[in-house]
Write an enzyme that holds these catalytic residues in place. Sequence first.
Site: not given
Ligand code: GLC
Length: 565
Positions: A104, A206, A262, A335-336
Amino acid sequence: MTMMNDKNSLWWQKAVVYQVYPQSFKDSNNDGIGDLNGIIEKLPYLKKLGIDVIWLNPIYVSPQVDNGYDIADYYQINPDYGTLSDFEQLIQQAHSLNLKIILDLVVNHTSDQHEWFKASKKSRDNKYSDYYIWKDPSHDGSLPNDWGATFGGPAWTYVPERKQYYLHSFAPQQPELNWENPALRQDIYKMMRYWLDFGVDGFRMDVISLISKRQDFPNANGRFPYSKSYYAGASNGPRVHEFLQEMNREVLSNFDTLTVGETPNTNADQAILYTDSNRHELNMVFNFDHMHIDYSERGKFDVTRFQLTDLKRVFTQWQNKLSDHGWNSLYWSNHDQPRAVTRFGSEKYRVESAKSLATVLHMLKGTPYIFQGEEIGMTNAKFDSLTDYQDIETKNIINLYKEEGLDESFIKRVAYLRSRDNARTPMPWQNEKPYAGFSQNKPWIKMNPNYDTINVAQALMDTDSVFYHYQRLIALRHEYPVVINGKYHLYDPNDNNIYAFSRESTDGIKLFVIASFSEEKLTYQLPKVITNDNWRVLLNSYDNAFIIQDVISLEPYQSVILINR
Ligand code: GLC
Ligand code: CA
């Protein structure tokens, strides 16, 4: 440099990625926290499943305000997870099994405990002063603009030493990096090179769509929900593609990697810009549109259920738009997000619906991502008490809803349906009290109480389990190029119970995928082109004789893949 495989597909197009949430995967030293040696121990399990790539959520040193997404040192491994040499071992052992590892990459923000930030907040004239985004107060002394942060409150926090505010789209402990600063960018690239030289095979990036901010920092004026109002000047900003092209030039183009961004608040047209190979940015991005089809006016934290027609519309739009340029990443959960079965399937038909969801995902065009536990059909975690939740986002929403005077039973239901903790409970490896073979000691977060029936040992023993269905689907992807290359076509867009689509490759090989999303038995009229003579069943999620005829019957959540050869 890229490696070509058969039929001109690239290795990451053929691959299936498995997401490991390190703190909840396997605890090797019984301190209640999953770790790198635990992952090494379970590599043969992942190999048996058939996946190709492992994505690890952040494993770096972090105060864990946001479970590792607040990084204090990009070069050190969180000691709870192990050492650098454990990580070296993990990479070696994975590679010897032909499994790749991606990390990540969290470079939109760091922890407020990072050395860069500690220096940056001290004064306006040191080496790191411009590594973060600082703004003077408005004329009347108030906040620089009206942006709110994802986990609640304003996106700005005041620091008396500098008499300025810093920006944070997430928690105040996650200050936003200033990508306008070339020195910062070079430090990031250096860190990326370090890990690629170390042996990692790529990155999941991320919130990468947020790194370039509009320099006029415009007010959102209600155009976005308050907690996401930074989108007004932070998502798909003016220089994001320039930065990623620079990153590609300086780092990625020198390695054979898998990169997935992401990209919140990004539509399919924008996704093409990130993923069109001619533009030299990323391989693929995570689409959020299907994550929003069950949102209400309250946003994510409500009890509304999705409609299949909406899901099909969104998937079809992304399949079509990215069919010739760019590439899709496919996922139900991470995980979100809540567990796929609870959200998109049915707990009553848990095994059946988990298989149906898997069939759809693996037969779409793109690279599938499996979130740990999905392959055994894990459900959302029904925690007894609201105090069992650990996640900063969930805790904040529980407090907010209590302040708003909402019913405790409603809040519980919302947490049960939407909390990120639903997916973060430890992997249940066996039916063993009290911690299901995850650890001998109390885990950092509660177990899902249903581990006595839903666990890996059970799934491996039962040849009809969700696990073996995933295994078959992964094998099909590896065996049939049409799964990777075939053109997608949706049938019956208005049917709210059945998802039917075809895939067709240029050499005439055709798949027809039918998946029921219903708890009832159904019938379905097959398209005329499908006849008994040259079509056969490639995979049936039920152990029954499936007859190819004009009108087929489907059991609850049954899914079938047909092929024309
Ligand atoms: C992304 C991650 C999440 C995190 C956010 C801030 O969305 O997947 O878990 O809280 O970024 O880093
Ligand atoms: Ca441990």
